[in-house]
Design a protein around this motif. Structure first.
Motif, short mmCIF file in Angstrom:
data_model
loop_
_atom_site.label_atom_id
_atom_site.label_comp_id
_atom_site.label_asym_id
_atom_site.label_seq_id
_atom_site.Cartn_x
_atom_site.Cartn_y
_atom_site.Cartn_z
N UNK A 1 0.69 -1.15 0.02
CA UNK A 1 0.02 -0.11 0.04
C UNK A 1 0.99 1.22 0.03
N UNK A 2 0.42 2.64 -0.28
CA UNK A 2 1.12 3.56 -0.38
C UNK A 2 1.98 3.87 1.03
N UNK A 3 1.35 3.50 2.15
CA UNK A 3 1.87 3.86 3.41
C UNK A 3 2.66 2.54 4.21
N UNK A 4 2.36 1.50 3.66
CA UNK A 4 2.59 0.25 4.38
C UNK A 4 3.17 -0.71 3.49
N UNK A 5 4.17 -1.55 3.75
CA UNK A 5 4.33 -2.74 2.90
C UNK A 5 4.23 -4.07 4.13
N UNK A 6 3.34 -4.99 3.85
CA UNK A 6 3.26 -6.01 4.68
C UNK A 6 3.73 -7.33 4.22
N UNK A 7 4.53 -8.24 5.08
CA UNK A 7 4.80 -9.53 4.78
C UNK A 7 4.22 -10.53 5.68
N UNK A 8 4.16 -11.60 5.01
CA UNK A 8 3.86 -12.88 5.66
C UNK A 8 4.85 -13.82 5.67
N UNK A 9 5.42 -14.53 6.79
CA UNK A 9 6.74 -15.10 6.66
C UNK A 9 6.49 -16.73 7.05
N UNK A 10 7.59 -17.40 6.94
CA UNK A 10 7.47 -18.70 7.09
C UNK A 10 7.59 -18.99 8.66
N UNK A 11 8.04 -18.07 9.21
CA UNK A 11 8.26 -18.23 10.60
C UNK A 11 6.91 -17.55 11.61
N UNK A 12 5.71 -17.63 10.78
CA UNK A 12 4.49 -17.51 11.47
C UNK A 12 4.38 -16.07 11.84
N UNK A 13 4.92 -15.16 11.27
CA UNK A 13 4.79 -13.69 11.56
C UNK A 13 4.24 -12.78 10.51
N UNK A 14 3.55 -11.73 10.72
CA UNK A 14 2.99 -10.74 9.97
C UNK A 14 3.82 -9.24 10.39
N UNK A 15 4.44 -8.96 9.44
CA UNK A 15 5.44 -7.72 9.81
C UNK A 15 4.97 -6.63 8.63
N UNK A 16 5.09 -5.44 9.35
CA UNK A 16 4.60 -4.20 8.77
C UNK A 16 6.07 -3.04 8.63
N UNK A 17 6.23 -3.00 7.24
CA UNK A 17 7.33 -1.86 6.91
C UNK A 17 6.51 -0.60 6.35
N UNK A 18 7.45 0.51 6.47
CA UNK A 18 7.12 1.53 5.96
C UNK A 18 8.00 1.97 4.84
N UNK A 19 7.68 1.61 3.52
CA UNK A 19 8.23 1.55 2.22
C UNK A 19 8.95 2.94 2.00
N UNK A 20 8.28 4.03 2.56
CA UNK A 20 8.81 5.41 2.37
C UNK A 20 10.04 5.93 2.96
N UNK A 21 10.34 5.07 4.10
CA UNK A 21 11.70 5.31 4.81
C UNK A 21 12.67 4.32 4.99
N UNK A 22 13.20 4.08 4.02
CA UNK A 22 14.18 3.00 3.89
C UNK A 22 14.17 1.84 3.29
N UNK A 23 13.35 0.81 3.51
CA UNK A 23 12.06 0.89 4.19
C UNK A 23 12.39 0.45 5.62
N UNK A 24 11.60 1.06 6.66
CA UNK A 24 11.77 0.96 7.97
C UNK A 24 10.78 -0.05 8.47
N UNK A 25 11.30 -0.93 9.41
CA UNK A 25 10.60 -1.64 10.27
C UNK A 25 9.52 -0.93 11.33
N UNK A 26 8.17 -1.18 10.97
CA UNK A 26 7.22 -0.35 11.88
C UNK A 26 6.77 -1.41 13.29
#
Length: 459
Positions: free
Chosen positions: A276-301
């Motif tokens: 999305x414009x303000x977030x990038x969301x990943x789903x991973x094999x280790x059972x986690x959902x993680x949100x990043x800010x793609x506008x900054x770095x991207x930075x882990x939120x």
């Protein structure tokens, strides 16, 4: 498939999870084990227990729907407008819906009033599909737009898709293609493969030499785009991200000739993405959902272990993040409240989802489709359907007028999104199909046959 409606009072906050990352593993071995476990067909002699369809038989539109209001004013001179409204509507039913809506409505006030009545369009749509539609009732449903989309879909796939052009792009990858993504209205396509590459295709060149269709492989490394299988793709405008079993997400700028502009090192293999414009969301094999800010770095939120098994599919909008896992759960996160809104326990696990508010369509490992409705922020199971797939459904794309599904049973099925869905075309292949994407007049799917499968519809 029995499923609780889901509680909306789960107020657990979205806290950062401090659990230790999984130990180093071979990404190729991990990926192969995942495919064998999650995507393999049922063993011979074993059959899934299929729930009965939850939908009710379709009622005759003429018996259940109100008659269109008579809005044509009386005229003194004989002519077209002197005909009864019912006869005028019958004449209009033989004309293209877009012409009726956008041209006839400008002829005169009488015709404008007649074709602006939503009851008119509702009757027309139900007459076309001859089944309950839409699956989820909406208060302000746009019947004219739905009617146009339905008629276009039915016309394009008429006579079992006789007029659809088919192309097999088999020269770009040397391993199974597991993710596809259309860009720029279907002009361009990205494909991600187990050969670790992301390829860019120019679908405007379909029908020419294959080296003109394949534009390039993304990345600057000599051998591949990633160091592991490419499993997921997502886009936001001209920016694209690719997720891999090498535990990275790479970001690409298509406006800059596909140059890489960022990279995220995840904690485990990246199985699904939402951009999305303000977030990038990943789903991973280790059972986690993680949100990043793609506008900054991207930075882990923020990140959290929302599931007890790998996250297989997810999507996000401005209000929710929805994730499905191998642990047979569907979790809905309220972005604004920063908390888990619902945790729904399923009888199967979801492999793919497609969302157009308020309808969430999902395909599972048993070859079934499920439809959830967003009711004031709470998702409820409305229907479950058997649409003919015998193995897991690997891809789904839903829109108000069309529905596409792919499966490891080596088929792509084209449906009308009614209750139950009506399959109007089935195309069989020599290998399983992975993912499906439709945009403009193009439909694409990845194939275990090392190819990109493309269908070009009538414009």
């Amino acid at each position: 498939m029995e499923l609780p409606l889901g509680r909306c009072d789960d107020s657990r906050t979205w806290d950062n999870d401090d659990s230790d990352p999984e130990s180093e593993t071979d990404p190729d071995a991990q990926a192969k084990a995942y495919v064998a476990r999650v995507l393999s067909p049922p063993k011979s002699g074993l059959a899934f227990s299929r729930p009965s369809q939850l939908s009710t038989p379709a009622a005759s539109p003429s018996a259940s729907e109100p008659r269109a209001a008579s809005k044509v004013s009386a005229v003194s001179e004989p002519g077209l407008l002197s005909l009864p409204p019912e006869l005028l509507l019958e004449i209009c039913s033989y004309l293209d819906a877009r012409l009726v809506l956008h041209v006839l409505s400008r002829v005169c006030h009488a015709l404008r009033d007649l074709v602006s009545d939503h009851v008119t369009w509702r009757l027309r749509a139900l007459r076309r599909v001859r089944a309950p539609y839409p699956v989820v009732e909406e208060k302000n449903f746009d019947w004219p737009a739905a009617c146009i989309a339905l008629e276009q879909h039915l016309s394009r796939w008429a006579e079992d898709g006789r007029w659809v052009e088919y192309f097999c792009l088999a020269d770009g990858h040397v391993a199974s293609v597991d993710s596809v993504l259309l860009l720029q209205g279907g002009s361009l396509c990205l494909s991600g493969s187990r050969d670790r590459n992301v390829n860019l295709w120019d679908l405007r060149q379909l029908g020419t030499e294959s080296n003109q269709v394949l534009v390039k492989t993304l990345g600057t490394k000599r051998n591949s785009t990633h160091e592991g299988w490419v499993w997921s793709l997502a886009a936001q405008d001209h920016r694209v991200c690719s997720g891999s079993w090498d535990s990275t997400v790479k970001l690409w700028d298509m406006a800059a000739d596909g140059q890489q502009f960022g990279e995220i090192k995840a904690s485990s293999a990246v199985l699904c993405l939402s951009y999305l414009p303000d977030i990038l969301v990943t789903g991973t094999y280790d059972k986690k959902v993680t949100i990043y800010d793609p506008r900054a770095g991207p930075a882990l939120l923020k990140h959290q272990q929302l599931h007890s098994r790998p996250v297989l599919t997810l999507l996000a909008d401005d209000r929710h993040i929805i994730s499905g896992s191998e642990d047979h759960t569907l979790v809905v996160v309220d972005r604004r409240a920063n908390s888990v809104l619902q945790r729904l326990q399923l009888d199967s696990y979801l492999l793919c989802m497609s969302y157009q508010e308020p309808q969430l369509w999902a395909g599972d490992n048993q070859g079934l489709l499920h439809v959830f409705a967003n009711r004031n922020g709470c998702f409820q199971l409305i229907r479950s359907f058997d649409v003919g797939h015998s193995f897991p459904i690997t891809g789904i794309q839903y829109s108000v007028g069309a529905l596409y599904t792919t499966s490891t049973d080596k088929t792509i099925r084209v449906h009308v999104p009614t209750d139950p869905p009506r399959t109007i075309c089935t195309r069989r292949h020599d290998n399983g199909l992975n993912r499906v994407c439709a945009e403009g007049n193009l439909v694409v799917a990845g194939s275990g046959d090392l190819s990109l499968e493309v269908w070009r519809l009538q414009a």
